[in-house]
Design an enzyme around this catalytic site. Structure first.
Site, PDB file in Angstrom:
ATOM      1  N   THR A 142       2.191 -14.795   3.282  1.00 35.75           N
ATOM      2  CA  THR A 142       1.865 -13.239   2.750  1.00 35.75           C
ATOM      3  C   THR A 142       2.778 -12.956   4.174  1.00 35.75           C
ATOM      4  O   THR A 142       2.967 -13.387   5.387  1.00 35.75           O
ATOM      5  CB  THR A 142       1.068 -12.624   2.945  1.00 35.75           C
ATOM      6  OG1 THR A 142       0.635 -11.269   3.262  1.00 35.75           O
ATOM      7  CG2 THR A 142       0.047 -13.776   3.718  1.00 35.75           C
ATOM      8  N   ASP A 162       1.549 -10.488   5.566  1.00 34.21           N
ATOM      9  CA  ASP A 162       0.530  -9.799   6.381  1.00 34.21           C
ATOM     10  C   ASP A 162      -0.467 -10.723   7.201  1.00 34.21           C
ATOM     11  O   ASP A 162      -0.953 -10.051   8.539  1.00 34.21           O
ATOM     12  CB  ASP A 162      -0.724  -9.123   4.540  1.00 34.21           C
ATOM     13  CG  ASP A 162       0.170  -8.672   4.068  1.00 34.21           C
ATOM     14  OD1 ASP A 162       0.919  -7.448   4.039  1.00 34.21           O
ATOM     15  OD2 ASP A 162      -0.853  -7.991   2.766  1.00 34.21           O
ATOM     16  N   MET A 170       3.276  -1.753   6.631  1.00 30.29           N
ATOM     17  CA  MET A 170       2.403  -2.427   5.544  1.00 30.29           C
ATOM     18  C   MET A 170       1.319  -3.232   6.351  1.00 30.29           C
ATOM     19  O   MET A 170       1.123  -3.598   7.388  1.00 30.29           O
ATOM     20  CB  MET A 170       3.554  -3.581   4.043  1.00 30.29           C
ATOM     21  CG  MET A 170       3.604  -2.815   2.884  1.00 30.29           C
ATOM     22  SD  MET A 170       4.882  -3.720   2.317  1.00 30.29           S
ATOM     23  CE  MET A 170       4.741  -2.918   0.994  1.00 30.29           C
ATOM     24  N   GLY A 171       0.164  -4.112   5.026  1.00 29.37           N
ATOM     25  CA  GLY A 171      -0.816  -5.087   6.026  1.00 29.37           C
ATOM     26  C   GLY A 171      -1.468  -5.610   5.516  1.00 29.37           C
ATOM     27  O   GLY A 171      -2.529  -5.660   5.322  1.00 29.37           O
ATOM     28  N   HIS A 195       8.838  -1.108   0.906  1.00 28.43           N
ATOM     29  CA  HIS A 195       8.679  -2.415   0.779  1.00 28.43           C
ATOM     30  C   HIS A 195       9.886  -2.882   1.519  1.00 28.43           C
ATOM     31  O   HIS A 195      10.897  -4.384   0.779  1.00 28.43           O
ATOM     32  CB  HIS A 195       9.286  -2.857  -1.057  1.00 28.43           C
ATOM     33  CG  HIS A 195       7.799  -2.211  -1.843  1.00 28.43           C
ATOM     34  ND1 HIS A 195       7.185  -1.163  -1.589  1.00 28.43           N
ATOM     35  CD2 HIS A 195       7.353  -3.183  -2.314  1.00 28.43           C
ATOM     36  CE1 HIS A 195       6.843  -1.184  -2.832  1.00 28.43           C
ATOM     37  NE2 HIS A 195       6.347  -2.650  -2.974  1.00 28.43           N
ATOM     38  N   ARG A 228       9.478  -6.316   3.158  1.00 35.36           N
ATOM     39  CA  ARG A 228       9.502  -7.655   2.715  1.00 35.36           C
ATOM     40  C   ARG A 228      11.304  -7.972   2.054  1.00 35.36           C
ATOM     41  O   ARG A 228      10.664  -9.015   1.012  1.00 35.36           O
ATOM     42  CB  ARG A 228       8.395  -7.442   0.894  1.00 35.36           C
ATOM     43  CG  ARG A 228       7.467  -7.059   1.477  1.00 35.36           C
ATOM     44  CD  ARG A 228       6.614  -7.435   0.246  1.00 35.36           C
ATOM     45  NE  ARG A 228       6.588  -7.641  -1.396  1.00 35.36           N
ATOM     46  CZ  ARG A 228       5.950  -6.782  -1.641  1.00 35.36           C
ATOM     47  NH1 ARG A 228       5.461  -6.425  -2.096  1.00 35.36           N
ATOM     48  NH2 ARG A 228       6.249  -7.035  -3.458  1.00 35.36           N
TER      49      ARG A 228
HETATM   50  O1  F6P Z   1       0.474  -8.206   0.210  1.00 34.67           O
HETATM   51  C1  F6P Z   1       2.131  -8.189   0.839  1.00 34.67           C
HETATM   52  C2  F6P Z   1       2.222  -6.493   0.683  1.00 34.67           C
HETATM   53  O2  F6P Z   1       3.235  -6.273   0.942  1.00 34.67           O
HETATM   54  C3  F6P Z   1       1.157  -5.236   1.086  1.00 34.67           C
HETATM   55  O3  F6P Z   1       1.396  -5.463   1.858  1.00 34.67           O
HETATM   56  C4  F6P Z   1       1.431  -4.422   0.127  1.00 34.67           C
HETATM   57  O4  F6P Z   1      -0.336  -3.717   0.304  1.00 34.67           O
HETATM   58  C5  F6P Z   1       1.263  -4.961  -1.373  1.00 34.67           C
HETATM   59  O5  F6P Z   1       1.987  -6.093  -1.095  1.00 34.67           O
HETATM   60  C6  F6P Z   1       1.898  -4.337  -1.823  1.00 34.67           C
HETATM   61  O6  F6P Z   1       2.029  -4.235  -3.672  1.00 34.67           O
HETATM   62  P1  F6P Z   1       3.678  -4.239  -4.439  1.00 34.67           P
HETATM   63  O7  F6P Z   1       4.650  -5.143  -4.686  1.00 34.67           O
HETATM   64  O8  F6P Z   1       2.689  -4.565  -5.487  1.00 34.67           O
HETATM   65  O9  F6P Z   1       3.612  -2.484  -4.510  1.00 34.67           O
END
Ligand code: F6P
Length: 341
Positions: free
Chosen positions: A125, A127, A169-170, A271, A274
């Site tokens: 993760t 996070d 995020m987090g 995102h 990520r």
């Molecule tokens: O858990 C990882 C994360 O990127 C969090 O930081 C964020 O709140 C969530 O996932 C966002 O999720 P999604 O991709 O479903 O919007």
């Protein structure tokens, strides 16, 4: 032996590096490997793909996951668990490597406990909120991306004499905010763990301006609770609120501008944090986790999770690994706070 590999929850840089390492070690040991597609949904619906040397070639630096991911919770679906167990058996699988965060690994731990399901876990993760490991892979990349964004916002903030609010995020912990804020020299950091009020944040910004600094960088974690804010965002199958929809960054920016009179702008990194290639640190950590997961399978150590303790990769109880959220300790926040205002 035939081993399945599954990635669940939000994607994260380094997932492919784990898949590559675990597959490589299992193949070297003469074990067949299949990817379970789309997280737990792949076991609910029986979606598999063979993983061989060709499939894992060139994926080490690649972001995302080659086998797909979803936030599916089999415990919330009609006959979900029954279907998971049936598809696992029908596919001739003897073990599963589950790569995920609190939710994916929570399902894995429950299946192991209730059905003796032969699963091992790998902590993923951005996070960094899993208490059983010092660091999850993906976190370093997210911090790197957020730090780079803060560096860029600094120069434009300085040119326009503005307050720049950066939302990162987090989820319910402030790890990304604190680490990127320290690395990027943030003037205020707002995280869920530390109840700094918006008025205290404004006081820090005013003090800074009085010292002749007419721009400021404020990093806010998406899970920060702003007094008086209402909660009506959607929830997923694990009951999590979609925090990005709360728009806490925009609310904080509005409050700062109204209370201080300083021109304020907001950037929501979302995102982007990520996506893309993992940092070298995450590639190495993910690779070590992948090898460890394959070794745990080989040794029949099910219900365990690979974890980082200091410099060592160890294995810990899977159930305990998801029981507690790892929050930012006051000592870390104190490092950040030394530079507020
Ligand atoms: O858990 C990882 C994360 O990127 C969090 O930081 C964020 O709140 C969530 O996932 C966002 O999720 P999604 O991709 O479903 O919007």
């Amino acid at each position: 032996m035939k081993v399945g590999i599954l990635t669940g929850g939000g994607d994260c840089p380094g997932l492919n590096a784990v898949i590559r390492a675990a597959t490589r070690r299992l193949l070297d040991g003469g074990t067949r490997v299949v990817g379970v597609r789309e997280g737990w949904l792949g076991l609910v619906d029986g979606l598999f793909v063979e993983l061989g040397t060709r499939e894992i070639s060139g994926i080490l630096p690649r972001g995302g996951t080659i086998i797909g991911t979803t936030r599916t919770n089999p415990y919330k679906l009609d006959r979900g668990v029954e279907r998971v167990l049936a598809h696992f058996e029908d596919a001739g699988l003897t073990a599963l490597v589950a790569i995920g965060g609190e939710d994916t690994l929570g399902v894995a731990a429950r299946l192991h406990e209730e059905h003796g399901f032969p699963v091992v876990g790998v902590p993923k993760t951005i996070d960094n909120d899993l208490s059983a490991t010092d660091y999850t892979f993906g976190f370093d990349t997210a911090v790197w991306i957020a730090t780079e964004a803060i560096d860029r916002l600094h120069t434009t903030a300085e040119s326009h004499n503005r307050v720049m609010v950066v939302e990162v995020m987090g989820r319910h912990t402030g790890w990304i905010a604190v680490m990127s804020g320290i690395a990027g020299g943030a003037d205020v950091i707002l995280i869920p763990e530390e109840p700094v009020s918006i008025e205290e944040a404004c006081a820090d910004i005013r003090r800074r301006h009085e010292r002749g600094k007419d721009f400021s960088i404020v990093v806010v974690s998406e899970g920060y609770e702003l007094e008086g804010a209402t909660e009506d965002a959607e929830v997923d199958q694990f009951g999590h609120v979609r925090l990005s929809e709360r728009g806490v960054g925009a609310m904080v920016a509005r409050e700062i501008e109204q209370r201080t009179g300083f021109e304020t702008r907001v950037t929501v990194l979302g995102h982007v944090q990520r996506g893309g290639t993992p940092t070298p640190h995450d590639r190495v950590l993910a690779t070590r986790y992948g090898l460890k997961a394959a070794d745990l399978v080989r040794d029949g150590k099910f219900g365990r999770m690979a974890a980082l303790r200091g410099d060592d990769i160890v294995d810990v109880d899977l159930k305990g690994a998801t029981a507690e959220l790892k929050t930012v300790p006051p000592e870390w926040f104190a490092v950040a706070k030394a530079f507020f205002g």
